[in-house]
Motif scaffolding. Structure first.
Motif, short mmCIF file in Angstrom:
data_model
loop_
_atom_site.label_atom_id
_atom_site.label_comp_id
_atom_site.label_asym_id
_atom_site.label_seq_id
_atom_site.Cartn_x
_atom_site.Cartn_y
_atom_site.Cartn_z
N THR A 173 3.09 -3.91 -8.03
CA THR A 173 2.84 -2.96 -6.95
C THR A 173 4.12 -2.50 -6.26
O THR A 173 4.09 -1.52 -5.51
CB THR A 173 1.89 -3.57 -5.89
OG1 THR A 173 2.46 -4.79 -5.40
CG2 THR A 173 0.52 -3.85 -6.48
N SER A 216 -3.56 2.68 -8.78
CA SER A 216 -4.26 2.16 -7.59
C SER A 216 -5.75 2.00 -7.84
O SER A 216 -6.41 1.19 -7.19
CB SER A 216 -4.03 3.09 -6.40
OG SER A 216 -2.69 3.05 -5.98
N TRP A 240 -5.49 -1.46 -9.26
CA TRP A 240 -4.78 -2.34 -8.33
C TRP A 240 -5.60 -2.67 -7.09
O TRP A 240 -5.53 -3.79 -6.57
CB TRP A 240 -3.52 -1.65 -7.85
CG TRP A 240 -2.38 -1.65 -8.78
CD1 TRP A 240 -2.31 -2.18 -10.03
CD2 TRP A 240 -1.11 -1.05 -8.52
NE1 TRP A 240 -1.08 -1.97 -10.57
CE2 TRP A 240 -0.32 -1.27 -9.66
CE3 TRP A 240 -0.57 -0.36 -7.44
CZ2 TRP A 240 1.00 -0.82 -9.74
CZ3 TRP A 240 0.73 0.07 -7.52
CH2 TRP A 240 1.51 -0.15 -8.66
N TYR A 282 -5.07 -6.50 -6.56
CA TYR A 282 -3.96 -6.86 -5.68
C TYR A 282 -4.34 -6.57 -4.23
O TYR A 282 -4.71 -5.45 -3.90
CB TYR A 282 -2.69 -6.08 -6.06
CG TYR A 282 -2.17 -6.43 -7.43
CD1 TYR A 282 -1.73 -7.72 -7.71
CD2 TYR A 282 -2.16 -5.49 -8.46
CE1 TYR A 282 -1.26 -8.06 -8.97
CE2 TYR A 282 -1.70 -5.82 -9.73
CZ TYR A 282 -1.25 -7.11 -9.98
OH TYR A 282 -0.80 -7.45 -11.23
N THR A 325 -4.09 -5.89 -0.26
CA THR A 325 -3.23 -5.25 0.73
C THR A 325 -3.39 -5.97 2.06
O THR A 325 -4.37 -6.69 2.28
CB THR A 325 -3.63 -3.77 0.90
OG1 THR A 325 -5.05 -3.68 1.11
CG2 THR A 325 -3.26 -2.96 -0.32
N SER A 380 -0.43 -0.33 -0.92
CA SER A 380 0.12 -1.52 -1.57
C SER A 380 1.63 -1.65 -1.48
O SER A 380 2.18 -2.61 -2.01
CB SER A 380 -0.30 -1.53 -3.04
OG SER A 380 0.10 -0.34 -3.69
N SER A 435 2.74 -4.94 -0.13
CA SER A 435 1.96 -6.08 -0.61
C SER A 435 2.86 -7.10 -1.32
O SER A 435 3.89 -6.73 -1.89
CB SER A 435 0.87 -5.60 -1.58
OG SER A 435 -0.10 -4.85 -0.90
N THR A 471 -5.63 2.47 -0.32
CA THR A 471 -6.27 2.29 -1.63
C THR A 471 -7.75 1.92 -1.51
O THR A 471 -8.41 1.69 -2.54
CB THR A 471 -5.56 1.20 -2.44
OG1 THR A 471 -5.68 -0.06 -1.75
CG2 THR A 471 -4.08 1.52 -2.62
#
Length: 755
Positions: free
Chosen positions: A59, A68, A71, A75, A77, A243, A246, A703
């Motif tokens: 990211t 995204s 993600w 992942y 945020t 992100s 992140s 996102t």
């Protein structure tokens, strides 16, 4: 029969209250409405499509929107947004700021200083898992902070070519100094690492992300992280839904394009993600908020040559969980809505519901490339190198850019998205005339930022239109006199003179008289059955203009990956590109087109210009020099400096927006450095979906629009009456949340649940 766009918006709302007509209407080859309504869906599985492979599993490296899409689920945020547009804590603890402030009306997740330059957050536990969902890096003290500093080390090292580096430099105290040290290399780079990790100071100052004081609450201890910013940013929390800051699991993980070697910390982990194959995400049982991760499996099928019609037919066949009824799908529009104005009051299909589109704030523009990368690429051959050089030199001319911008008929392209709602003979209702998207930011009186740009346009051109840059108007075509004090013919003649004065090479073009400078525009093969024919029509009309000194040649790439690669490295003279807001401020758009912004590779300024020993921008390649080089350089430098001044010195929204608007006008209407073209989404769209209505965020920034955490699914489509009831209930709850931030907290990210 079409209707005006503004009329359509009002009628769309009425459609939800309309009586459902017979479901016997069918389209040849498509599932009947009865079959669709009777289908039972497995609510543990969500199925959708994707059109571009994930470019990176890091990211801190990429800022591709398609990345995204995946993600957002793999992942985490710091913050996210719920269905009400309310920002909550994801990695962060939602109520920390409210409890520190000891104020129930406090509506920030973090605790911030009075000048909004210092922000502190309590963070949850976090684990890194592999492609089997097994913990590889166990939660430990300050693990989130370590991950964020890893991201800083990666993003700020110029050798990594991070897309997000400029956001770090723009917001985080000390990021620019660290980036400069990395650029020097050697011991300086080692010093940059120590500075970021808090092991060393620069001029007595610490890096802008540090460990905060631990927070003890309800018998539990939380780590805290403090962000020190370069500027006052009351909108900073909207940026933390993206992100860019992140955590990543190492500072040397590189591009990380092999998913099997990647680690994940979000609500889902990647089980498989082959190139051009099915991506499967599985629920992460080691995620802190797993209790509100309701869907077990997310499946994304690769769709080559995607279109709105194809997305619809995939849903009709039972292959996907939803589709949006889009105006560029004429067949689907007629089937589900019907033909004629009266169909809006009595649509053919009742089991659809109205939602805001996250795409409403996205804008698409045509980028002009001032230093085509093929100029120095011997692999493409001498002829292409010379053609690319001629194109880049031509685009330095303000007259040439103004001629293109005010002569090309953008409606012929944008009509692809608006053909179902346009009035014959009028501009496409999907034309967009600002780069900053509509709805990104409003002042204290609720005036949209784009109106500020419109006010500058009126002031400069004498336009009497109340809102001359509103979507659906054309303030460019045929407006050479108003914008440049030159007629279209004079712009053409001055372009011809520039070509002659600078000995720019021209060439014969088959089917046209005379010789021209050829500009290349690459196209994505995924749009071959959709937008590409409309782009080709627009360019054909432009090329057919009598005595036109310019010819725009379109070339379709062999794959979407090649298309994205060629565009990002600047191996084309023109490029269509879109941008969605990362946060709620015009700077989210306007920073991207500065000399250090992420478009520097696309528009070639990173190759065209360099800084000399005194820090001044000078031409980097003498073969590109023309009589317009100085003027072009001044235009980019002036914009970049003007943007920075507005961004750092203007904090009152009205003053800030006016200063930004002046710069945006200068970029697009004074100097014609790029051309805004279209928006692809109606502000309100209809969706046919197994997702439980109004449980998903539709915010354009961050996102969360792609996030499936805390989203529910239905086993069957609901009836028209049930969707209407759901809409009424949502509107009621939404009003209650806006009146009281503490209401309707019903998921794991809230420590205390409320009704």
């Amino acid at each position: 029969m079409s209707v005006w766009y503004k009329k359509t918006l009002g009628i769309l709302g009425l459609g939800l209250a309309a009586t459902m007509v017979s479901s016997s209407v069918v389209s040849c080859g498509a599932a009947s409405f009865d079959a669709i309504l009777n289908r039972v869906w497995d609510t543990s599985v969500y199925r959708a499509n994707y059109t571009l492979n994930v470019s990176s599993w890091n990211t801190a490296h990429s800022m591709q929107a398609e990345d995204s899409r995946i993600w957002s689920n793999t992942y985490d945020t710091f913050l996210s947004t719920d269905q009400y547009g309310r920002i909550y804590g994801s990695l962060a603890v939602s109520e920390y700021g409210q409890q520190i402030a000891n104020d129930e009306k406090y509506q920030y997740v973090g605790n911030h200083s009075p000048d909004s330059k210092e922000w502190t957050y309590a963070v949850r536990e976090m684990n890194w898992v592999d492609t089997r969902g097994n913990i590889v890096i166990q939660n430990r003290e300050n693990i989130v902070l370590e991950g964020v500093l890893n991201a800083a080390i990666y993003a700020l090292n110029p050798n990594n070519n991070s897309d997000v580096s400029e956001l770090w430099v723009s917001f985080i105290e000390g990021a620019e100094e660290a980036q400069n040290l990395f650029r020097e290399g050697g011991e300086s780079a080692a010093k940059a690492r120590r500075f970021i990790l808090g092991e060393e100071t620069i001029d007595g100052r610490h890096f802008g992300i540090t460990k905060g004081t631990k927070w003890d609450n309800d018998g539990k201890t939380y780590d805290t992280i403090k962000f020190n910013l370069t500027k006052s940013a009351p909108y900073f929390e909207s940026l933390l839904t993206y992100s860019v800051f992140s955590p990543i699991y190492g500072d040397n993980i590189g591009v990380a394009n092999d998913y099997t070697k990647a680690l994940f910390n979000g609500a889902y982990y990647v089980q498989q993600a082959p190139q051009n194959g099915k991506i499967i995400l599985k629920k992460n049982e080691n995620y802190a908020l797993k209790d509100s991760t309701n869907i077990e499996t997310l499946e994304y099928n690769y769709l080559d040559g995607g279109s709105a019609a194809k997305e619809r037919t995939l849903f009709e066949s039972g292959s996907t969980s939803f589709f949006e009824l889009k105006s560029d799908d004429l067949k689907g529009w007629n089937r589900y809505i019907g033909k004629g104005e009266e169909s809006y009051e009595n649509p053919n299909f009742g089991s659809q519901y109205q939602v805001d589109s996250p795409d409403k704030s996205a804008s698409f523009m045509m980028v002009y490339n001032y230093s085509n990368a093929n100029i120095t690429n011997g692999a493409v051959g001498k002829a292409e190198q010379e053609r690319a050089l001629s194109a880049s030199r031509l685009l330095q001319s303000k007259d040439a850019r103004a001629y293109i911008s005010t002569t090309i008929d953008r409606t012929e392209m944008a009509r692809y998205f608006s053909k179902t709602i346009d009035e014959p003979g009028n501009p496409s209702q999907m034309l967009r005339n600002t780069y900053t998207g509509v709805g990104v930011a409003q002042d204290g009186s609720g005036v949209d930022y784009t109106n500020y740009v419109g006010d500058i346009y009126k002031e400069k051109t004498g336009s009497v239109d109340e809102n001359p840059l509103a979507d659906g108007k054309d303030p460019y075509k045929g407006k050479g006199q108003e914008l440049t004090k030159k007629s279209q013919e004079q712009l053409r003649l001055d372009t011809v003179k520039f070509i002659q004065d600078n000995n720019i090479k021209t060439q014969k073009v088959k089917g046209y008289n005379g010789e021209r400078v050829v500009l290349k525009l690459i196209l994505s093969p995924s749009n071959n059955t959709g937008m590409n024919p409309y782009i080709n029509l627009m360019m054909k009309s432009f090329n057919s203009i009598s005595n036109n000194p310019i010819y725009i040649q379109t070339q379709t790439m062999s794959s979407t990956d090649e298309y994205r690669t060629e565009g990002s490295k600047g191996s084309t003279d023109l490029f269509m590109s879109g941008w969605s807001p990362d946060y709620k401020d015009p700077s989210s758009f306007l920073e991207t087109i500065t000399l250090t912004g992420p478009y520097r590779g696309y528009n070639g300024t990173s190759r065209l210009l360099k800084t000399d020993s005194s820090g001044e921008y000078v031409l980097a390649n003498e073969s590109l020099r023309t009589t317009a080089t100085k003027e072009l350089t001044e235009a980019f430098v002036g914009y970049s400096e003007g943007y920075k001044t507005a961004d750092t010195e203007k904090t009152v929204p009205e003053e800030r927006y006016k200063a930004f608007a002046e710069q945006e006008y200068n970029f697009f209407y004074e100097n014609f450095l790029a051309l805004p073209i279209y928006t692809r989404a109606m502000p309100k769209v209809w969706q046919v979906s197994y997702l439980t209505p109004y449980t998903k965020s539709v915010e354009a920034f961050g996102t969360a629009q792609f996030k499936l955490y805390n989203v529910l699914m239905d086993r069957q489509l609901r009836s028209r009456e049930e969707y209407q009831k759901a809409l009424e209930e949502f509107i009621k709850r939404d009003e209650e949340v806006k009146a009281d931030w503490n209401t309707h907290r019903d998921a794991a990210h809230w420590r205390k649940k409320t009704n």
